[in-house]
Design an enzyme around this catalytic site. Structure first.
Site, PDB file in Angstrom:
ATOM      1  CB  ILE A 215      47.519  -0.096 -19.041  1.00  0.00           C
ATOM      2  CG1 ILE A 215      46.796  -0.881 -17.943  1.00  0.00           C
ATOM      3  CG2 ILE A 215      49.006  -0.007 -18.801  1.00  0.00           C
ATOM      4  CD1 ILE A 215      47.114  -2.369 -17.949  1.00  0.00           C
TER       5      ILE A 215
ATOM      6  N   GLY B   3      50.611   3.382  -5.709  1.00  0.00           N
ATOM      7  CA  GLY B   3      51.586   3.054  -6.734  1.00  0.00           C
ATOM      8  C   GLY B   3      51.743   1.557  -6.876  1.00  0.00           C
TER       9      GLY B   3
ATOM     10  N   PRO C  33      54.772 -10.172 -15.328  1.00  0.00           N
ATOM     11  CG  PRO C  33      54.872 -12.388 -14.568  1.00  0.00           C
ATOM     12  CD  PRO C  33      53.911 -11.259 -14.809  1.00  0.00           C
TER      13      PRO C  33
ATOM     14  CD  GLU D  75      54.126  -3.076 -16.853  1.00  0.00           C
ATOM     15  OE1 GLU D  75      54.327  -1.904 -16.467  1.00  0.00           O
ATOM     16  OE2 GLU D  75      53.041  -3.671 -16.677  1.00  0.00           O
ATOM     17  NE  ARG D  76      56.786  -6.322 -11.690  1.00  0.00           N
ATOM     18  CZ  ARG D  76      55.951  -6.742 -10.755  1.00  0.00           C
ATOM     19  NH1 ARG D  76      55.839  -8.055 -10.510  1.00  0.00           N
ATOM     20  NH2 ARG D  76      55.224  -5.900 -10.064  1.00  0.00           N
TER      21      ARG D  76
ATOM     22  CD  GLN E   3      96.355  -0.324 -13.236  1.00  0.00           C
ATOM     23  OE1 GLN E   3      96.390   0.232 -12.148  1.00  0.00           O
ATOM     24  NE2 GLN E   3      97.201  -1.301 -13.583  1.00  0.00           N
TER      25      GLN E   3
ATOM     26  N   GLY F  28      82.717  17.059 -17.193  1.00  0.00           N
ATOM     27  CA  GLY F  28      81.644  18.054 -17.265  1.00  0.00           C
ATOM     28  C   GLY F  28      80.703  17.833 -18.439  1.00  0.00           C
TER      29      GLY F  28
ATOM     30  CG  ASN G 209      64.275  -1.943  -8.478  1.00  0.00           C
ATOM     31  OD1 ASN G 209      63.425  -2.245  -9.318  1.00  0.00           O
ATOM     32  ND2 ASN G 209      65.499  -1.595  -8.810  1.00  0.00           N
ATOM     33  CD  GLU G 210      62.848   0.280  -2.897  1.00  0.00           C
ATOM     34  OE1 GLU G 210      63.897   0.960  -2.862  1.00  0.00           O
ATOM     35  OE2 GLU G 210      62.002   0.394  -3.819  1.00  0.00           O
TER      36      GLU G 210
END
Length: 385
Positions: A125, A133, A242, A244-245, A281, A342, A368-369
């Site tokens: 798609i 975007g 919805p 897709e999310r 710990q 590392g 996300n914004e």
């Protein structure tokens, strides 16, 4: 006692076992090859289709198993445990298939769905553009009506399954539409003159994912390839978003839990200052936090899955799933990677690949914004009642 999602059934257990066995035997040994070539072999798609792992929501009359979104979620979960997101079945089966089922004509379903179930037709798609975007109404890819065809011109980018797709659902604006923001969905089939793809895009993660640009130069598409009515594309995109999310959330929860499991195993074996890392710990406390986040994410996700199956997930809650779980995933993977020192920075270690793969989860499916803006608007609406 191990946690079990409340929506699981014996039938889904069998599917999970089938997917797990297939992906372990046929997918994992090929993963390095796919990452190097930047796409998954067509042969693998056909193998998956042969045993019923593609487009499980397709009814039997079109060659499918007549399953539900739960079947697709189980397959996604097993892929997320064993492979990176390189295999684009989440788009093929979880997105494109359902667009055709929901908005396609009977002729379109008969023409495309059997091949998608079999893996001989791979779906994609195309919404995102170089300058558009998350704001889909600002796309510039255009089409004009010419008799019984549409003629498309424009460019799309960051498209999953771009180079191997047999069909692509393309979001365009029609020259004839009086609403300059209206979107129409057209299906472009591979081999159509003027339609071509670029080279696979080099990404920081998900190296096996077939991601590329698509170019449309006077591409003639029959009117019979239109999905839904003219100008009805944006509501259709929003209606399917919805799910897709939700799938983004599925990947996030599985990857967060996988990071905890890998790190627990590693820290119980690795020693420093006379004891294992897990006996320190700080290690125990951080892993306790990560395990709690993963469990909370799982429970929230399961609630949303059940809501989606029973009533359909609303946009605001889907946005909550997408932003919160993708943030959770990145946070947990980052904290877990730190314990590998590392080695956590070396691509040969799964935790390193998971770290790179996770970052895009906060971007695609709507940044996300944007998710927070959707949630905020729903709060505004609630307060005015």
């Amino acid at each position: 006692m191990a946690y079990r999602s409340p929506w699981m059934t014996e039938e889904l257990d069998d599917l999970r076992e089938l997917a797990q066995d297939f992906l372990a035997k046929e997918g994992v040994p090929r993963a390095a090859k796919w990452a190097a070539q930047q796409y998954v072999d067509r042969e693998f798609w056909a193998q998956a289709g042969k045993i019923g792992l593609l487009s499980p929501t397709v009814p039997e009359e079109y060659g499918g198993i007549g399953g539900s979104i739960l079947h697709q979620i189980v397959i996604v979960e097993e892929q997320s445990k064993l492979l990176d997101k390189g295999w684009g079945t989440m788009v093929h089966s979880g997105v494109v298939t359902d667009y055709i089922l929901k908005y396609g004509t009977e002729e379109q379903k008969q023409r495309w769905l059997p091949g998608m179930v079999a893996g001989t037709i791979i779906g994609a798609i195309a919404m995102t553009e170089p300058s558009a975007g998350s704001d889909l109404r600002s796309i510039t890819c255009r089409a004009r009506r010419d008799g019984d065809h549409y003629v498309i011109n424009g460019t799309k980018t960051f498209i999953t399954n771009a180079t191997t797709a047999g069909l692509v659902i393309v979001a365009v604006k029609l020259d004839s539409d009086p609403d300059p923001r209206a979107v129409t969905l057209l299906v472009v089939e591979a081999g159509t003159p003027g339609f071509r793809h670029g080279k696979p895009l080099k990404k920081i993660g998900q190296h096996a994912a077939d991601t590329a640009e698509l170019f449309f130069d006077d591409v003639r598409v029959p009117v019979t390839n239109r999905l839904g009515d003219e100008g009805a594309g944006f509501p259709a995109l929003m209606e399917r978003m919805p799910q897709e999310r939700l799938i983004v959330g599925v990947v996030g929860v599985v990857q967060a839990q996988k990071a905890v499991d890998l790190t627990l195993e590693y820290t119980q074996q690795r020693t420093a200052f006379g004891k294992t890392l897990y006996q320190q710990q700080n290690t125990r406390f951080v892993l306790a936090e990560c395990a709690t986040l993963a469990k909370a994410g799982r429970i929230f996700l399961d609630h949303c899955i059940q809501e989606h199956v029973e009533h359909g997930l609303d946009n605001a809650t889907a946005a909550m799933v997408k932003w919160w779980i993708s943030e959770l995933q990145c946070n947990v993977v980052d904290k877990c990677l730190q314990f590998f020192g590392g080695y956590g920075y070396m691509e040969e270690y799964p935790i390193a690949r998971m770290y790179a793969d996770a970052r895009v989860q906060k971007i695609y499916g709507g940044a996300n914004e944007i998710m927070k803006e959707i949630i905020a608007r729903s709060l505004d609406a609630t307060s005015r009642r």
